[in-house]
Design a protein around this motif. Structure first.
Motif, PDB file in Angstrom:
ATOM      1  N   THR A  62       2.890  -1.387   1.726  1.00  0.00           N
ATOM      2  CA  THR A  62       2.164  -1.271   2.979  1.00  0.00           C
ATOM      3  C   THR A  62       1.280  -2.489   3.272  1.00  0.00           C
ATOM      4  O   THR A  62       0.579  -2.509   4.259  1.00  0.00           O
ATOM      5  CB  THR A  62       1.274  -0.006   2.965  1.00  0.00           C
ATOM      6  N   GLU A  63       1.296  -3.491   2.391  1.00  0.00           N
ATOM      7  CA  GLU A  63       0.468  -4.669   2.634  1.00  0.00           C
ATOM      8  C   GLU A  63       1.045  -5.491   3.778  1.00  0.00           C
ATOM      9  O   GLU A  63       2.265  -5.664   3.874  1.00  0.00           O
ATOM     10  CB  GLU A  63       0.383  -5.519   1.375  1.00  0.00           C
ATOM     11  N   ARG A 107       5.646  -1.494  11.576  1.00  0.00           N
ATOM     12  CA  ARG A 107       4.477  -0.696  11.201  1.00  0.00           C
ATOM     13  C   ARG A 107       3.696  -1.345  10.059  1.00  0.00           C
ATOM     14  O   ARG A 107       2.483  -1.168   9.948  1.00  0.00           O
ATOM     15  CB  ARG A 107       4.905   0.722  10.795  1.00  0.00           C
ATOM     16  N   ASN A 108       4.396  -2.045   9.174  1.00  0.00           N
ATOM     17  CA  ASN A 108       3.741  -2.649   8.026  1.00  0.00           C
ATOM     18  C   ASN A 108       3.828  -4.173   8.051  1.00  0.00           C
ATOM     19  O   ASN A 108       3.762  -4.818   7.008  1.00  0.00           O
ATOM     20  CB  ASN A 108       4.374  -2.126   6.728  1.00  0.00           C
TER      21      ASN A 108
END
Length: 301
Positions: free
Chosen positions: A4-5, A107-108
């Motif tokens: 998610t980074e 999104r990420n």
């Protein structure tokens, strides 16, 4: 790095436009010390569902398409590594259609990058509207990597240019543009074309026709006010201003021939309600002479 980074994500398909996008995205990721994710949508199911293909025929097709996808990913990885040998690179080869896959990837991502044209998994990138669809629905800024004279000759010099119209989305584009100019060490040109009457209401159109001097003073004041805070935050960025009575897309397309990057909001104050990608950003995505960075509105809290 975790899944998610924030990262730079680039969609690839093996085309010349895709190759230019990978090199551009790798440079961006290297400059920001971010992970680069390279993705390619196989979309195998869509190739033979309902076509009656079974057994050996389907297996052969699957193998051929997968091999093409793996080759595109491998070539892109090698190119990105040649830009920066220390760049952290991850890849993905899902069996998904390109538009929903890229939107999900956004999104990420800190930035999503696509090429100006496409083949295979990204067929008819601009003609079919894939780039415009991604720019309209992504959850992060979307860069469409374009070159001079509708080519893959992507410029590396020139200023960053940003379109300013006073809308909230334009403010978000300004923030991104100042950061880009600062990181690149180049001037920022703020363009405010104030008489795009295509989407103005009848009263505004009448004012443009009857009181141009008064309107121009007001638009000059708007541009000055919008830039004031950013000049203090980024004192290293030299700022140029281009205030003209013309349609924004005309001026920005002209600026794109000497810029290294154009930054715009996905839709401005003149757009139709509910329109996800305005006429100005749409025109730039399809015709600009340099990469275009489309900034989507921040989600409503």
């Amino acid at each position: 790095m975790s899944a998610t980074e924030p990262r730079i994500t680039v969609g690839v398909d093996g085309s010349a436009g895709s190759t230019a996008a990978v090199a551009w995205a790798a440079n961006i990721a290297s400059r920001r010390h971010l992970q680069l994710k390279i993705v390619h949508g196989l979309q195998i199911a869509g190739l033979y569902y309902g076509g009656g293909m079974t057994g050996i025929g389907a297996a052969t097709l699957f193998e051929a398409v997968q091999a093409d996808g793996e080759r595109a990913i491998a070539d892109a990885r090698a190119l990105a590594a040649s830009v920066d040998k220390d760049l952290v690179i991850v890849t993905d080869l899902p069996n998904d259609p390109p538009v929903p896959m890229l939107i999900d990837e956004s999104r990420n991502a800190r930035m999503l990058v696509v090429g100006r044209t496409g083949t295979g998994g990204f067929a008819d990138m601009l003609v079919g509207g894939t780039a415009a669809s991604v720019a309209a629905h992504a959850h992060c800024p979307v860069a469409v990597v374009r070159g001079r004279h509708d080519s893959t000759d992507v410029p590396e010099s020139g200023p960053v240019v940003v379109g300013v119209d006073g809308s909230p989305n334009s403010e978000q584009a300004l923030a991104v543009a100042f950061e880009e100019a600062s990181l690149r060490g180049v001037p920022l040109v703020a363009v405010h074309a104030w008489s795009d009457i295509t989407y103005e209401d009848t009263r505004a159109t009448a004012r443009i026709l009857t009181q141009p001097e008064t309107l121009e003073e007001g638009e000059q004041r708007l541009l000055t006010e919008r830039l004031a805070g950013w000049q203090e935050k980024y004192p290293d960025v030299e700022i140029g201003r281009n205030l003209v009575r013309d349609r924004p897309r005309h001026v920005l397309l002209e600026e794109s021939e000497t810029a290294q990057l154009i930054v715009v909001g996905s839709r401005g104050r003149g757009g139709f309600t509910g329109m996800l990608l305005g006429s100005t950003s749409q025109a730039l995505v399809q015709h600009a002479g340099c990469p275009v960075l489309v900034v989507r509105p921040e989600p409503t809290k």
